[in-house]
Design an enzyme around this catalytic site. Structure first.
Site, short mmCIF file in Angstrom:
data_model
loop_
_atom_site.label_atom_id
_atom_site.label_comp_id
_atom_site.label_asym_id
_atom_site.label_seq_id
_atom_site.Cartn_x
_atom_site.Cartn_y
_atom_site.Cartn_z
CE LYS A 12 48.93 51.63 59.28
NZ LYS A 12 48.29 53.15 58.55
NE ARG B 86 57.88 44.49 38.00
CZ ARG B 86 56.75 44.27 37.01
NH1 ARG B 86 56.79 43.60 35.98
NH2 ARG B 86 55.86 44.92 37.11
NE ARG C 257 46.32 49.22 61.62
CZ ARG C 257 46.03 50.24 61.61
NH1 ARG C 257 45.03 51.19 61.42
NH2 ARG C 257 47.37 51.08 61.98
CE1 TYR D 1 51.96 52.99 57.13
CE2 TYR D 1 51.20 51.59 55.27
CZ TYR D 1 51.01 52.85 56.22
OH TYR D 1 50.41 54.04 55.92
CG LEU E 255 43.76 51.65 57.98
CD1 LEU E 255 44.26 50.31 57.16
CD2 LEU E 255 44.87 52.70 58.48
CD GLU F 26 40.38 55.66 54.71
OE1 GLU F 26 40.45 55.30 55.86
OE2 GLU F 26 41.06 54.59 53.86
#
Length: 286
Positions: A150, A101, A52, A33, A206, A182
């Site tokens: 991310k 799945r 990114r 995302y 990140l 972070e």
């Protein structure tokens, strides 16, 4: 008024936007995302977010469904349809409907699932917290070691943020081997002797888009920048501290683990960087 959501090429009222229960993003957190800020109806740091996004998708082997120009057109349409002046655009791309799945990826030609939505954030610029600063506490960093991607795997950061709130703090700084990595959803910085210190890029953090812009602006302003790891003890002894993120921009930190930094007020470096970032980013917004 119902928000308009973008789902796989369609613009739909939010209550009509449906994703399959078999989608890999739902069952496996197999998705990435980006969140882009909107100021004055324009997108902030958009090229960085797209770079990114492409990197994250490439690391996971998910096809990028759009060119940068197409993504820009979609984002602008979302801003226009939802009448966003100051706010955010959330973008998520999952590996798509994987059928039953399975840990094995579905075929490479499986169409990814694309979702975008927006929300208003009137106090994005005039955020009262920027005047008082944040209090942070430290917690162990037990996340996986591809934090540079991310992904939507955000359960532990959410748990850490909730623990911080329970302790009366605004956020948590995560610590591994005695070193700050972070924040739960932001990059962390300290200032000592006028030098801005933040952890160097690696798989451990990140690669923040706001981080890149702020460090560039800091260097252009002749500020000293050191990209290196720092300990919790260094942070507590710092002159000031701050975080950066797409939604908070530059946010001063005034307390770490109950220890007040300096005089307990936002420091001059973080306040100046916030001013520079907002001025430069608004001028370059698209």
């Amino acid at each position: 008024m119902s928000r308009i959501v973008h789902l796989n090429g369609e613009y739909l009222p939010e209550d009509q936007a449906k994703v399959s229960v078999f989608d890999r993003g739902f069952v496996m957190a197999d998705a990435v995302y980006e969140v882009t800020s909107v100021l004055d109806g324009k997108l902030i740091d958009f090229p960085g977010h797209m770079a990114r996004l492409a990197r994250s998708l490439g690391e996971l082997g998910i096809q990028n469904p759009h060119s940068d120009d197409e993504w820009l057109a979609i984002h602008r349409e979302m801003v226009a349809r939802n009448e966003i002046t100051h706010g955010m655009v959330y973008l998520q791309v999952s590996r798509g409907n994987g059928g039953d799945r399975d840990f094995v990826y579905p075929p490479a030609d499986t169409p990814p699932t694309v979702v975008l939505y927006t929300w208003q954030k009137p106090q994005l610029i005039d955020n009262p917290a920027a005047e008082t600063g944040w209090k942070v506490c430290t917690l162990p960093d037990i996340r996986w070691h591809r934090r540079d991607i991310k992904t939507v795997q955000l359960l532990y950061p959410s748990m850490a943020k909730m623990e911080a709130k329970a302790r009366g703090c605004d956020d948590a700084w995560l610590v591994e081997n005695g070193l700050v990595t972070e924040g739960t959803s932001n990059n962390a910085y300290i200032v000592k002797g006028g030098a801005i210190i933040t952890r160097a890029l690696s798989n451990d953090i990140l690669h923040g888009i706001t981080r890149a812009a702020v460090l560039r602006f800091a260097r252009e302003a002749q500020m000293t920048v050191e990209e290196r790891s720092f300990t919790v003890e260094e942070a507590i002894a710092a002159d000031e501290a701050f975080i950066t993120s797409a939604s908070a921009f530059v946010m001063p930190v005034v307390e770490i683990d109950g220890v007040r930094l300096g005089d307990g007020a936002p420091g001059k470096v973080s306040r100046r960087l916030r001013e520079i970032y907002l001025e430069e980013s608004r001028a370059a917004a698209i």
